[in-house]
Design a protein around this motif. Structure first.
Motif, PDB file in Angstrom:
ATOM      1  N   GLN A 103     -15.450  36.625  19.995  1.00 18.78           N
ATOM      2  CA  GLN A 103     -14.886  35.304  19.661  1.00 18.78           C
ATOM      3  C   GLN A 103     -15.966  34.223  19.752  1.00 18.78           C
ATOM      4  O   GLN A 103     -16.789  34.238  20.670  1.00 18.78           O
ATOM      5  CB  GLN A 103     -13.754  34.994  20.652  1.00 18.78           C
ATOM      6  N   GLY A 104     -15.933  33.287  18.802  1.00 22.49           N
ATOM      7  CA  GLY A 104     -16.979  32.272  18.744  1.00 22.49           C
ATOM      8  C   GLY A 104     -16.765  31.135  19.718  1.00 22.49           C
ATOM      9  O   GLY A 104     -16.031  30.199  19.432  1.00 22.49           O
TER      10      GLY A 104
ATOM     11  N   ASN B  54     -18.409  31.182   8.312  1.00 24.63           N
ATOM     12  CA  ASN B  54     -17.945  32.161   9.290  1.00 24.63           C
ATOM     13  C   ASN B  54     -17.257  33.267   8.511  1.00 24.63           C
ATOM     14  O   ASN B  54     -16.335  32.971   7.748  1.00 24.63           O
ATOM     15  CB  ASN B  54     -16.941  31.471  10.239  1.00 24.63           C
TER      16      ASN B  54
ATOM     17  N   LYS C 253     -16.560  22.749  18.185  1.00 24.44           N
ATOM     18  CA  LYS C 253     -17.567  23.702  17.730  1.00 24.44           C
ATOM     19  C   LYS C 253     -18.974  23.161  17.911  1.00 24.44           C
ATOM     20  O   LYS C 253     -19.869  23.889  18.315  1.00 24.44           O
ATOM     21  CB  LYS C 253     -17.333  24.019  16.245  1.00 24.44           C
TER      22      LYS C 253
ATOM     23  N   ARG D 162     -19.701  41.318  13.487  1.00 20.26           N
ATOM     24  CA  ARG D 162     -20.209  39.958  13.671  1.00 20.26           C
ATOM     25  C   ARG D 162     -20.522  39.721  15.144  1.00 20.26           C
ATOM     26  O   ARG D 162     -19.701  39.999  16.005  1.00 20.26           O
ATOM     27  CB  ARG D 162     -19.148  38.951  13.210  1.00 20.26           C
TER      28      ARG D 162
HETATM   29  N1  GLN Z   1     -13.660  30.326  15.286  1.00 24.17           N
HETATM   30  C1  GLN Z   1     -13.743  31.304  16.303  1.00 24.17           C
HETATM   31  C2  GLN Z   1     -14.360  32.557  15.737  1.00 24.17           C
HETATM   32  O1  GLN Z   1     -14.482  32.745  14.560  1.00 24.17           O
HETATM   33  C3  GLN Z   1     -12.467  31.700  16.967  1.00 24.17           C
HETATM   34  C4  GLN Z   1     -11.374  30.752  17.039  1.00 24.17           C
HETATM   35  C5  GLN Z   1     -10.111  31.464  17.396  1.00 24.17           C
HETATM   36  O2  GLN Z   1     -10.099  32.273  18.295  1.00 24.17           O
HETATM   37  N2  GLN Z   1      -9.087  31.185  16.672  1.00 24.17           N
HETATM   38  O3  GLN Z   1     -14.705  33.389  16.521  1.00 24.17           O
END
Ligand code: GLN
Ligand code: PMP
Length: 381
Positions: free
Chosen positions: A33-34, A170, A232, A361
């Motif tokens: 997770q980002g 992404n 972010k 990823r």
């Molecule tokens: N944007 C984040 C990702 O791509 C995750 C956000 C989310 O968990 N909804 O990892």
């Protein structure tokens, strides 16, 4: 019992939730997770704390805290040479996802088609479907993650209403280039479409390249909802705060939806960010900071048998594992978490039909120690 008819029958729990839960359960290093694992800037924490202590704790105006909208307009003018009106063209939202959802709700009537380029961030398609829209899915060129413009042109029908754009992208880390902007201009001029532009990784662009924001191009901005996320870029994903920029006529309709959904966002965070943004250094330094992490990760990964793809932006980088296994990406990612203690995201999760490009990823927005520990485990493969 009363039966509920699901509005999203094809949707389960997101892959981010699943992989983060598994990583926590197994104490795996989470490069899935980002989200960053390093601390955010104390100055921003202080600014928000000061706002709370200063009693900025009641409802903000529906469209957002005015000093925040004003400094955002200044920032946009400085970065993209575009003048947007803080009164009528910027709305503060509870995160980027909400801004995208609200934009799609504002635009779509049942049956409207929306072009989505896959792999795509996982909220887009459910956002379209729940609004009665029809996603039209076009794969990116997988050799360099560029947009297949001939395929986009051929997918246009009289029902096409909008196109979703995401740069930095992404999960691939690709960014829009000048020829993409030229294609987009020609496409929307020929077909009168709206653009929903997801620019939540705005400042995370590397190697001295510019971020080709839709905000730079008046003829594109005139038909766009451009969506951003403070979470972010300022390493506070848990704050869930962002904003949308759109021309006044479109923003008026956006606010009609927003005012009955959320009405207004967390006041002290808005006041704190407004103060913090007075210093442009706060965002000008972000690209260099994350680029160092990307480069450190790339260097470390040379010791492994993964094949890294290029990443020019965002905080993600994809990798092939053809030298290691021929498993499906989801099986490989689960095994990597369970047996090697590193969580990642299988790229098939970004496709509606689960298309498996045999890529996973990695999120490199992590402390050096975290990246070192993860790669220390990956070299065993
Ligand atoms: N944007 C984040 C990702 O791509 C995750 C956000 C989310 O968990 N909804 O990892
Ligand atoms: N778009 C993309 C491409 C993202 O990766 C994210 C990250 N969650 C979002 C939108 C949403 O941002 P936010 O957390 O501000 O809703």
């Amino acid at each position: 019992m009363t039966q509920l008819s699901s509005k999203l029958p094809r949707v389960g729990t997101t892959i981010f939730t699943t992989m983060s839960a598994l990583a926590a359960e197994l104490k795996a290093v989470n490069l899935g997770q980002g989200f960053p694992d390093f601390p955010m800037d104390e100055n921003l924490i202080e600014a928000v704390s000061r706002a709370m202590r200063g009693q900025f704790n009641q409802y903000a105006p529906m469209a957002g805290w005015m000093p925040l909208r004003e400094i955002l307009a200044e920032k946009i003018a400085g970065l993209y040479s575009t003048r947007v009106q803080p009164e009528t063209e910027i709305t503060i939202t509870p995160g980027g996802t909400y801004a995208i959802y609200t934009a799609l709700t504002t635009i779509l009537q049942p049956g409207d088609e929306v072009i989505v380029l896959e792999p795509a961030y996982d909220s887009y398609v459910p956002n379209i479907v729940i609004n009665g829209g029809v996603p039209v899915l076009i794969p990116l060129n997988m050799d360099d993650f560029s947009i297949n413009w001939p395929a986009v042109w051929s997918a246009i029908t009289p029902k096409t209403r909008a196109i979703m754009i995401n740069s930095p992208h992404n999960p691939t880390g690709a960014i829009l280039q000048d020829p993409d902007i030229a294609q987009l201009k020609a496409l929307v001029a020929a077909h009168d479409l709206f653009i929903v532009s997801d620019e939540v990784y705005e400042h995370l662009v590397y190697d001295g390249r510019p971020h080709l924001s839709i905000l730079r191009y008046p003829e594109l901005l005139a038909r766009s909802f451009v969506c951003f996320s403070f979470g972010k870029v300022f390493h506070c994903t848990g704050w869930k705060l962002g904003y949308c920029v759109a021309p006044a006529g479109l923003m008026k309709e956006f606010r009609k939806v927003h005012q009955f959904n959320c009405f207004s966002c967390h006041t002290p965070s808005q006041a704190g960010i407004a103060e913090y943004l007075q210093n442009p250094e706060t965002y000008q330094s972000l690209g260099g900071f994350l680029q160092q992490k990307r480069d450190h990760f790339i260097k470390l990964m040379e010791q492994t048998r993964f094949t890294l793809k290029p990443s020019s932006g965002s905080y993600f980088i994809c990798a092939g594992y053809e030298k290691i296994s021929s498993e499906k990406d989801i099986d490989f990612a689960l095994r990597l978490t369970r047996e090697y203690g590193v969580a990642t995201i299988p790229v098939s999760a970004f496709y509606q039909n689960g298309s498996d490009e045999k890529l996973i990823r990695f999120c490199f927005a992590k402390k050096e120690d975290t990246l070192n520990e993860a790669v220390g485990k990956l070299v065993r493969l």
